[in-house]
Scaffold this motif. Structure first.
Motif, PDB file in Angstrom:
ATOM      1  N   GLU A 177       0.846  -1.188   0.000  1.00  9.13           N
ATOM      2  CA  GLU A 177       0.000   0.000   0.000  1.00  9.13           C
ATOM      3  C   GLU A 177       0.885   1.242   0.000  1.00  9.13           C
ATOM      4  N   ARG A 178       0.404   2.311  -0.585  1.00  4.56           N
ATOM      5  CA  ARG A 178       1.145   3.561  -0.561  1.00  4.56           C
ATOM      6  C   ARG A 178       1.226   4.075   0.874  1.00  4.56           C
ATOM      7  N   PRO A 179       2.385   4.599   1.279  1.00 10.93           N
ATOM      8  CA  PRO A 179       2.464   5.161   2.631  1.00 10.93           C
ATOM      9  C   PRO A 179       1.532   6.362   2.769  1.00 10.93           C
ATOM     10  N   GLU A 180       0.862   6.441   3.894  1.00  9.64           N
ATOM     11  CA  GLU A 180      -0.072   7.543   4.151  1.00  9.64           C
ATOM     12  C   GLU A 180       0.687   8.683   4.826  1.00  9.64           C
ATOM     13  N   ILE A 181       0.639   9.849   4.202  1.00 13.41           N
ATOM     14  CA  ILE A 181       1.373  11.022   4.680  1.00 13.41           C
ATOM     15  C   ILE A 181       0.375  12.107   5.046  1.00 13.41           C
ATOM     16  N   ALA A 182       0.286  12.441   6.328  1.00 13.34           N
ATOM     17  CA  ALA A 182      -0.597  13.526   6.769  1.00 13.34           C
ATOM     18  C   ALA A 182       0.118  14.860   6.612  1.00 13.34           C
ATOM     19  N   VAL A 183      -0.479  15.779   5.868  1.00 12.27           N
ATOM     20  CA  VAL A 183       0.101  17.098   5.610  1.00 12.27           C
ATOM     21  C   VAL A 183      -0.733  18.136   6.361  1.00 12.27           C
ATOM     22  N   ILE A 184      -0.107  18.782   7.364  1.00 10.98           N
ATOM     23  CA  ILE A 184      -0.843  19.701   8.235  1.00 10.98           C
ATOM     24  C   ILE A 184      -0.247  21.107   8.123  1.00 10.98           C
ATOM     25  N   PRO A 185      -0.889  22.023   7.387  1.00  8.53           N
ATOM     26  CA  PRO A 185      -0.414  23.408   7.356  1.00  8.53           C
ATOM     27  C   PRO A 185      -0.810  24.124   8.639  1.00  8.53           C
ATOM     28  N   THR A 186       0.086  24.959   9.167  1.00 11.34           N
ATOM     29  CA  THR A 186      -0.197  25.657  10.421  1.00 11.34           C
ATOM     30  C   THR A 186       0.070  27.156  10.277  1.00 11.34           C
ATOM     31  N   GLY A 187      -0.470  27.917  11.223  1.00 12.36           N
ATOM     32  CA  GLY A 187      -0.217  29.357  11.282  1.00 12.36           C
ATOM     33  C   GLY A 187      -1.497  30.154  11.427  1.00 12.36           C
ATOM     34  N   GLU A 188      -1.546  31.017  12.454  1.00  9.79           N
ATOM     35  CA  GLU A 188      -2.762  31.812  12.659  1.00  9.79           C
ATOM     36  C   GLU A 188      -2.940  32.870  11.580  1.00  9.79           C
ATOM     37  N   GLU A 189      -1.855  33.179  10.834  1.00 12.51           N
ATOM     38  CA  GLU A 189      -1.939  34.185   9.771  1.00 12.51           C
ATOM     39  C   GLU A 189      -2.222  33.560   8.411  1.00 12.51           C
ATOM     40  N   VAL A 190      -2.339  32.229   8.361  1.00 13.06           N
ATOM     41  CA  VAL A 190      -2.487  31.523   7.091  1.00 13.06           C
ATOM     42  C   VAL A 190      -3.972  31.302   6.798  1.00 13.06           C
ATOM     43  N   VAL A 191      -4.392  31.634   5.577  1.00 12.61           N
ATOM     44  CA  VAL A 191      -5.787  31.482   5.166  1.00 12.61           C
ATOM     45  C   VAL A 191      -5.841  30.744   3.836  1.00 12.61           C
ATOM     46  N   GLU A 192      -7.007  30.208   3.530  1.00 12.22           N
ATOM     47  CA  GLU A 192      -7.161  29.461   2.280  1.00 12.22           C
ATOM     48  C   GLU A 192      -7.228  30.382   1.062  1.00 12.22           C
ATOM     49  N   SER A 193      -7.834  31.557   1.215  1.00  9.64           N
ATOM     50  CA  SER A 193      -7.981  32.471   0.080  1.00  9.64           C
ATOM     51  C   SER A 193      -8.330  33.861   0.587  1.00  9.64           C
ATOM     52  N   ASP A 194      -8.325  34.839  -0.316  1.00  6.26           N
ATOM     53  CA  ASP A 194      -8.725  36.224  -0.021  1.00  6.26           C
ATOM     54  C   ASP A 194      -8.060  36.761   1.245  1.00  6.26           C
ATOM     55  N   PRO A 195      -6.731  36.874   1.251  1.00  5.27           N
ATOM     56  CA  PRO A 195      -6.042  37.326   2.471  1.00  5.27           C
ATOM     57  C   PRO A 195      -6.294  38.798   2.773  1.00  5.27           C
ATOM     58  N   GLY A 196      -6.436  39.088   4.040  1.00  2.00           N
ATOM     59  CA  GLY A 196      -6.502  40.468   4.484  1.00  2.00           C
ATOM     60  C   GLY A 196      -5.118  40.935   4.897  1.00  2.00           C
TER      61      GLY A 196
END
Length: 400
Positions: A177-196
Motif C-alpha cells: 500500500e502507498r504510505p499515508e502522509i498527513a500534511v498539516i499546514p499551520t499558522g494563525e496568519e495563514v488562510v485558504e484564500s482572499d487574504p486580508g
C-alpha cells in the motif's frame, strides 16, 4: 513554553547527511499489502516475488517472413546451386511452409529461410541460402523463460514492466500500500484564500501534497491549524495512524513557533535545525513511533526540506530507496556565494550563455522556484562557486 530555545536559536545544527540518517531510523516501511490489476499498477512497489504464468513467446515462432524448413535439407544451398523444395501447407520431407513474422512454426520445421532468399518457380521453391537449426526462429521462452523471476519485493513497476506482466499472463499483482502522509499546514496568519492585511494564502501544504503524490505517497491534506499548543497537539494526535506526519510553519525559534514544544511534549524531538540554506529551521522527531517532520513556513525553505528530507521518508516508508534527481551540466554565468559549513541550494535557470543563478537567499520568494529550472548544490566544504565553472543543475520536480 521554555525560553531556552528562543535564546539559543540554532547554534547547533545537524548536517544534512546526519539528519537524513537520523530520520531514516524513525521511518518504518509499510507492511500493508494489496492486490491490484496489472493495468493499474504503474508506479507501485512489488510486495512478493512474481514468476510468469507462461513463457514469452509461448510457442516457437518465425522471426522473419519466409519459408519454414528442415535446416538439414538446405545444406550447401546457394544462388548457383539452390536446394529444391516443394511449397506445402504442412511439413513433410522435401517440403517448406510459408510463414510470416510471428507465425507458429510447423511441426518438424526448425529454421526459416528469408523470403528474399527464395525464388518461387512453377516447379517449386529454389532455396538460395543454407540455414542452420534455429536460424530466424524465436524459440519458446526466448523473451521470458518459464522459470525466471520477473520481479522481487521492492521493485517499482514502470510502464514497460506492465507489458511484461500482461504478456506473461499476470492479471493482478501484490503490491505494498502507498504510505499515508498527513500534511498539516499551520499558522494563525495563514488562510485558504482572499487574504486580508497580515494574512497569507496557504501554499506550502498544497505544494507538499502534490509532491507526496508524485513521490508515491497517499497524502491527507488537512485544514489549516492555528498557532495554539493544544490545537496543534490535537491535530498531530489525530493523524498518528499515518505513516509520516509533516507540518508546515511554526518550526523555528520565534514566540509563535510552537511545534517544537508540542512535539517534545507529545513525544521526542530528534533534530531541530539542519545546516543547509534555505531551510535550516526544520526539525523532526516522533510521537508513538510515528515520524513527525516540521517544515519551515517560508515557501522555498519548505520546498528544500521537502525534497531533502520528506522525499526520502516517503521512499523509505514505501519500501524503496530514494533516487538521485536527474542533473544537467552547464557553465555558470556569474559567481555563486555561499556560507562555509552550510550546504546551499541556489535556484538557477538555463539561458543561452549557460546556467544563470536566480538567487540563493529569499526563502519566502515562491516565484523564484517557479521561475527556476532547478538548483545548484554548493557543498558545506566549499565557499561559493566562481563564474565559468561547470555546475550540475538538479531537477527537483522530477518524478522518481
Amino acid at each position: 513554553m521554555s525560553g531556552d530555545r528562543h535564546e539559543a536559536g540554532f547554534k547547533r545544527q545537524a548536517s544534512v547527511d546526519a539528519a537524513r540518517e537520523q530520520l531514516r531510523s524513525l521511518v518504518e516501511p509499510v507492511d500493508r499489502t494489496e492486490r491490484m490489476p496489472t493495468e493499474a499498477a504503474g508506479g507501485r512497489v512489488i510486495a512478493a516475488e512474481i514468476t510468469p504464468k507462461r513463457p514469452v513467446p509461448h510457442y516457437d515462432r518465425a522471426a522473419m517472413d519466409g519459408f519454414a524448413v528442415t535446416a538439414e535439407e538446405t545444406v550447401g544451398a546457394s544462388e548457383r546451386a539452390p536446394a529444391r523444395l516443394e511449397a506445402a501447407e504442412s511439413m513433410g520431407p522435401g517440403q517448406a511452409v510459408r510463414v510470416h513474422t510471428g507465425s507458429e512454426m510447423p511441426d518438424t520445421a526448425d529454421a526459416v529461410v528469408r523470403v528474399e532468399d527464395v525464388t518461387e518457380r512453377t516447379d517449386g521453391l529454389a532455396i538460395e541460402t543454407a540455414v542452420t537449426p534455429g536460424e530466424n526462429v524465436a524459440p519458446t521462452g526466448e523473451d521470458v523463460a518459464a522459470d525466471t523471476t520477473l520481479f522481487e519485493p521492492g521493485d517499482r513497476l514502470r510502464p514497460s514492466d506492465l507489458g511484461v506482466l500482461k504478456a506473461t499472463g499476470i492479471g493482478t499483482v501484490p503490491v505494498y500500500e502507498r504510505p499515508e502522509i498527513a500534511v498539516i499546514p499551520t499558522g494563525e496568519e495563514v488562510v485558504e484564500s482572499d487574504p486580508g492585511p497580515g494574512e497569507i494564502v496557504e501554499t506550502n501544504g498544497l505544494v507538499v501534497t502534490r509532491l507526496v503524490e508524485r513521490w508515491g505517497g497517499d497524502p491527507r491534506y488537512r485544514d489549516i491549524v492555528t498557532d495554539d499548543q493544544q490545537v496543534l497537539a490535537d491535530a498531530i494526535e489525530r493523524d498518528l495512524d499515518a505513516d509520516v506526519i509533516v507540518t508546515t510553519g511554526g518550526s523555528s525559534v520565534g514566540e509563535r513557533d510552537l511545534l517544537p514544544e508540542v512535539l517534545a511534549e507529545l513525544g521526542d524531538v530528534a533534530v531541530h535545525g539542519v545546516a543547509h540554506k534555505p531551510g535550516h529551521p526544520v526539525g523532526f522527531g516522533s510521537v508513538e513511533e510515528t515520524p513527525v517532520l516540521m517544515l519551515p513556513g517560508y515557501p522555498v525553505s519548505a520546498l528544500v526540506n521537502a525534497v531533502q528530507l520528506l522525499y526520502p521518508a516517503v521512499a523509505w516508508a514505501g519500501n524503496r530507496e530514494p533516487a538521485d534527481p536527474p542533473t544537467t551540466a552547464g557553465e555558470l554565468t556569474r559567481k555563486i556565494a555561499s556560507e562555509p559549513g552550510v550546504r546551499s541550494y541556489v535556484r538557477v535557470r538555463h539561458v543561452a550563455e549557460g546556467v544563470e543563478p536566480i538567487r540563493s537567499g529569499g526563502a519566502g520568494v515562491l516565484s523564484s522556484v517557479s521561475a527556476a529550472d532547478g538548483w545548484v548544490v554548493v557543498p558545506e566544504s566549499q565557499e561559493g562557486i566562481e563564474a565559468g565553472a561547470t555546475v550540475s543543475v538538479e531537477d527537483w520536480e522530477w518524478s522518481p
